[in-house]
Write a protein that holds these residues in place. Structure first.
Motif, PDB file in Angstrom:
ATOM      1  N   PHE A   1      40.906  52.878  -1.109  1.00 46.01           N
ATOM      2  CA  PHE A   1      40.853  52.294  -1.236  1.00 46.01           C
ATOM      3  C   PHE A   1      40.148  51.870  -2.964  1.00 46.01           C
ATOM      4  N   ASP A   2      41.300  51.446  -4.084  1.00 44.55           N
ATOM      5  CA  ASP A   2      40.579  51.060  -5.364  1.00 44.55           C
ATOM      6  C   ASP A   2      41.184  49.829  -5.642  1.00 44.55           C
ATOM      7  N   GLU A   3      40.126  48.730  -6.013  1.00 37.85           N
ATOM      8  CA  GLU A   3      39.833  47.780  -6.690  1.00 37.85           C
ATOM      9  C   GLU A   3      40.639  46.903  -7.257  1.00 37.85           C
ATOM     10  N   GLY A   4      41.142  47.769  -8.316  1.00 38.04           N
ATOM     11  CA  GLY A   4      42.110  47.922  -9.087  1.00 38.04           C
ATOM     12  C   GLY A   4      43.545  47.932  -8.510  1.00 38.04           C
ATOM     13  N   GLN A   5      43.700  47.703  -7.273  1.00 43.37           N
ATOM     14  CA  GLN A   5      44.791  47.967  -7.140  1.00 43.37           C
ATOM     15  C   GLN A   5      45.169  46.341  -6.676  1.00 43.37           C
ATOM     16  N   PHE A   6      44.073  45.491  -6.671  1.00 43.67           N
ATOM     17  CA  PHE A   6      44.264  44.821  -5.479  1.00 43.67           C
ATOM     18  C   PHE A   6      45.641  43.854  -5.665  1.00 43.67           C
ATOM     19  N   ASN A   7      45.460  43.566  -6.852  1.00 39.35           N
ATOM     20  CA  ASN A   7      46.950  42.838  -6.673  1.00 39.35           C
ATOM     21  C   ASN A   7      48.064  43.177  -6.695  1.00 39.35           C
ATOM     22  N   THR A   8      48.139  44.178  -7.182  1.00 43.41           N
ATOM     23  CA  THR A   8      49.097  44.787  -6.776  1.00 43.41           C
ATOM     24  C   THR A   8      49.676  44.772  -5.421  1.00 43.41           C
ATOM     25  N   LEU A   9      48.711  45.279  -4.787  1.00 44.93           N
ATOM     26  CA  LEU A   9      48.975  44.921  -3.419  1.00 44.93           C
ATOM     27  C   LEU A   9      49.313  44.076  -1.889  1.00 44.93           C
TER      28      LEU A   9
ATOM     29  N   ARG B   1      37.646  44.328   5.473  1.00 46.44           N
ATOM     30  CA  ARG B   1      37.570  45.846   5.152  1.00 46.44           C
ATOM     31  C   ARG B   1      36.846  45.713   6.795  1.00 46.44           C
ATOM     32  N   ALA B   2      37.285  46.502   7.214  1.00 46.89           N
ATOM     33  CA  ALA B   2      36.316  48.148   8.880  1.00 46.89           C
ATOM     34  C   ALA B   2      35.855  46.366   9.479  1.00 46.89           C
ATOM     35  N   GLU B   3      37.602  45.957  10.003  1.00 48.75           N
ATOM     36  CA  GLU B   3      36.770  44.494  10.787  1.00 48.75           C
ATOM     37  C   GLU B   3      37.599  44.905  12.074  1.00 48.75           C
ATOM     38  N   ARG B   4      38.462  45.724  12.585  1.00 50.71           N
ATOM     39  CA  ARG B   4      39.251  46.277  12.986  1.00 50.71           C
ATOM     40  C   ARG B   4      38.784  47.434  13.542  1.00 50.71           C
ATOM     41  N   ILE B   5      39.018  48.356  13.021  1.00 52.90           N
ATOM     42  CA  ILE B   5      38.982  49.680  12.767  1.00 52.90           C
ATOM     43  C   ILE B   5      37.942  49.569  11.524  1.00 52.90           C
ATOM     44  N   VAL B   6      36.519  50.990  12.264  1.00 49.96           N
ATOM     45  CA  VAL B   6      35.918  50.819  11.535  1.00 49.96           C
ATOM     46  C   VAL B   6      36.948  52.624  10.016  1.00 49.96           C
ATOM     47  N   GLY B   7      36.371  52.268   8.675  1.00 50.22           N
ATOM     48  CA  GLY B   7      36.925  53.293   7.434  1.00 50.22           C
ATOM     49  C   GLY B   7      38.005  52.405   7.235  1.00 50.22           C
ATOM     50  N   ALA B   8      39.096  50.886   7.794  1.00 53.13           N
ATOM     51  CA  ALA B   8      39.832  50.888   7.187  1.00 53.13           C
ATOM     52  C   ALA B   8      39.617  50.011   6.828  1.00 53.13           C
ATOM     53  N   CYS B   9      40.679  49.158   5.749  1.00 55.92           N
ATOM     54  CA  CYS B   9      40.683  47.984   5.184  1.00 55.92           C
ATOM     55  C   CYS B   9      42.415  47.229   5.149  1.00 55.92           C
ATOM     56  N   SER B  10      42.941  46.384   5.045  1.00 58.64           N
ATOM     57  CA  SER B  10      44.551  45.624   5.410  1.00 58.64           C
ATOM     58  C   SER B  10      44.549  44.507   5.038  1.00 58.64           C
ATOM     59  N   PHE B  11      45.804  45.046   3.881  1.00 60.84           N
ATOM     60  CA  PHE B  11      46.434  43.304   3.358  1.00 60.84           C
ATOM     61  C   PHE B  11      47.350  43.111   4.474  1.00 60.84           C
ATOM     62  N   SER B  12      47.632  41.463   5.244  1.00 63.19           N
ATOM     63  CA  SER B  12      48.508  41.120   6.359  1.00 63.19           C
ATOM     64  C   SER B  12      48.785  39.214   5.871  1.00 63.19           C
TER      65      SER B  12
END
Length: 257
Positions: free
Chosen positions: A232-240, A199-210
């Motif tokens: 971002f919806d925490e409920g989407q975490f597992n799906t993404l 979360r916002a580790e490189r770009i403020v306001g963005a979160c990423s799955f990689s």
């Protein structure tokens, strides 16, 4: 622009001559003597000897001490392999990542390791007006952000240690991990779970799955889903998470056939 004006403004003669020497070798003439190189390139013998000696030293030419002939060296094979791998992975990954973009409607990117940095080589835009994304050509430190860390984690430990010994950990945002022990723990977690979420580790306001794409035991790229924190919806975490891991497995399966 006129050709002679272009040459005066942009061409570096040393680099140009080096390229002329390498291109002198062909399928029909894979081995050439210094005299033959002189005739084919038009470079004076004195300068040619210096160019050739440097290319031999750097591994781009091999000199047969018995025949005194030269041939292309193994360093070129290595570079050619890198080009082949990158071209192959783009060809294979693009339809899979386009499908991931279609399912999620979010920005999807692919990056590779370029020296001591992460470099974006592909980005598929989000369908939303509000989006977070990488730009092709963008670079960042290997210790900052999901796309970079997912690759750093799968380098051999010796290479990770060498990298961290020679880089100063600096904050890109307030969420960037700059404590080495904490970073190493995070990389170990990435290896165990095969992906990373930031979360916002490189770009403020963005979160990423990689997640990293592994070939022959090494990370050759990473893929990422990039989402604005506001959406971002925490409920989407597992799906993404599952979607990006499936994309990883699909790419690796085709790449390693």
């Amino acid at each position: 622009m006129e050709q002679n004006k272009f040459e005066k403004m942009y061409l570096m003669q040393t680099v140009q001559k080096t390229i002329v020497i390498l291109r002198a070798f062909t399928k029909e003439q894979p081995k050439l003597s210094l005299t033959e190189l002189n005739k084919k390139t038009g470079i004076g013998l004195s300068s040619l000897q210096r160019f050739v000696a440097t290319l031999v030293y750097e591994g781009f030419l091999i000199r047969d001490e018995r025949t005194k002939h030269y041939q292309l060296g193994l360093s070129l094979i290595h570079l050619g392999k890198l080009v082949e791998e990158e071209s192959s992975i783009i060809t294979i990954a693009q339809p899979i990542l386009q499908q991931l973009n279609h399912i999620t409607n979010e920005s999807i990117s692919m990056s590779t390791i370029d020296g001591n940095e992460r470099r974006c080589i592909m980005n598929i835009e989000s369908n939303y007006a509000l989006s977070a994304r990488n730009h092709v050509g963008d670079t960042s430190p290997l210790y900052a952000g999901a796309s970079a860390k997912s690759m750093l984690a799968f380098l051999p430990q010796k290479e990770i240690d060498e990298y961290l010994n020679n880089v100063e950990l600096q904050r890109v945002t307030e969420n960037t991990v700059v404590d080495r022990e904490q970073l190493m723990q995070q990389l170990q977690q990435v290896r165990e779970q095969q992906y990373i979420f930031t979360r916002a580790e490189r770009i403020v306001g963005a979160c990423s799955f990689s997640t990293a794409i592994i070939s022959n035991g090494r990370p050759i790229a990473s893929i990422a889903i990039i989402i604005p924190e506001a959406r971002f919806d925490e409920g989407q975490f597992n799906t993404l998470r599952d979607l990006i891991l499936q994309a990883k497995f699909d790419i690796e399966k085709q790449l390693n056939k």
